[in-house]
Enzyme design. Structure first.
Site, PDB file in Angstrom:
ATOM      1  N   HIS A 144       0.819  -1.205  -0.117  1.00 52.48           N
ATOM      2  CA  HIS A 144       0.070  -0.051   0.042  1.00 52.48           C
ATOM      3  C   HIS A 144       0.711   1.216  -0.022  1.00 52.48           C
ATOM      4  O   HIS A 144       2.049   1.065   0.031  1.00 52.48           O
ATOM      5  CB  HIS A 144      -1.020   0.167   1.374  1.00 52.48           C
ATOM      6  CG  HIS A 144      -0.242   0.017   2.626  1.00 52.48           C
ATOM      7  ND1 HIS A 144       0.571   1.105   2.869  1.00 52.48           N
ATOM      8  CD2 HIS A 144      -0.429  -1.019   3.572  1.00 52.48           C
ATOM      9  CE1 HIS A 144       1.017   0.528   4.177  1.00 52.48           C
ATOM     10  NE2 HIS A 144       0.464  -0.570   4.754  1.00 52.48           N
ATOM     11  N   CYS A 152       3.330  -4.695   6.620  1.00 48.03           N
ATOM     12  CA  CYS A 152       2.665  -4.834   5.451  1.00 48.03           C
ATOM     13  C   CYS A 152       4.221  -4.174   4.850  1.00 48.03           C
ATOM     14  O   CYS A 152       5.168  -3.910   5.099  1.00 48.03           O
ATOM     15  CB  CYS A 152       1.651  -3.800   5.000  1.00 48.03           C
ATOM     16  SG  CYS A 152       0.171  -4.245   5.594  1.00 48.03           S
TER      17      CYS A 152
END
Length: 234
Positions: A144, A152
């Protein structure tokens, strides 16, 4: 005797039915701006017009690679610097451990998040089949934007816009599954030996054949799970 026109039309519609892709104004505006340039770059470099892509991450060098199909094989299209990931080398095994996953993942249309709080996001599919069999925990592990994350793979907004657009357009063109392979480092003999003291070495050895197959054939290896470890075919 020729087929009735309505049957021929139905067959055409079945073949050309668009993939049901999640979307947002943000993602649509990004595509409108970026896709003409990306499409021109793909065309100029001889990639297939109805293209397929393959994704790789290398933690040690903070690289996110996008490969595209050219004829029967894949060639590197672009490499992006990863802005941030947490936990260093070694894969994620449980919720809250602060680690970022390593392994072989598959991206489908339902894993796109065009309205993410982190600009645009793609769920990598952790835990995969192997990780589920091993009882690993955690969820919603993404690639992202916003350049900040725990667990992440965070990119700058500009980089995730390109990656997201390329993934979206490949799925829209008919690619049902996009492979994302996440490695700790380039898994040649030199790097394997340099990291031989790591407690993750045994796991990395099970990943290496998948890495080697792609390096040899330039076709993404198909990862299966046999006896709670990876097994591969092209």
């Amino acid at each position: 005797m020729p087929k009735p026109i309505f049957i021929t039309l139905l067959s055409f519609l079945a073949i050309t039915k668009p993939v049901d892709l999640p979307d947002s104004k943000r993602a649509s505006d990004v595509r409108t701006t970026l896709w003409p340039r990306l499409q021109a770059e793909l065309s100029e470099r001889g990639f297939d017009s109805n293209y397929h892509i393959y994704l790789r991450i290398f933690k040690q060098t903070d690289q996110f690679e996008v490969w595209a199909k050219r004829g029967a094989k894949y060639a590197l299209f672009k490499s992006y610097d990863i802005c941030y990931f947490s936990g260093g080398l070694g894969t994620k095994t449980k919720q809250g451990d602060g680690k970022s996953p390593e392994g072989f993942y598959t991206i489908t249309a339902k894993q796109l998040n065009p309205a993410s709080n982190y600009h645009l996001a793609i769920n990598i599919g952790y835990p995969n089949q192997l990780e589920q069999q091993k009882g690993y925990t955690g969820s919603a592990i993404m690639v992202h934007g916003h350049c900040a994350s725990i667990g992440c793979y965070a990119m700058t907004d500009a980089r995730i816009e390109e990656i997201y657009t390329l993934v979206y357009k490949a799925l829209a063109a008919g690619q049902e599954n996009i492979s994302l392979d996440i490695f700790p480092f380039y898994m040649d003999d030199y790097h394997m030996q340099a990291n031989a003291s790591s407690p993750s070495l045994q796991f990395w050895r099970t990943m290496k054949p998948g890495y080697d197959l792609f390096e040899k054939n330039r076709i993404p290896a198909v990862a299966r799970v046999v006896g709670k470890q990876y097994a591969f075919a092209n």
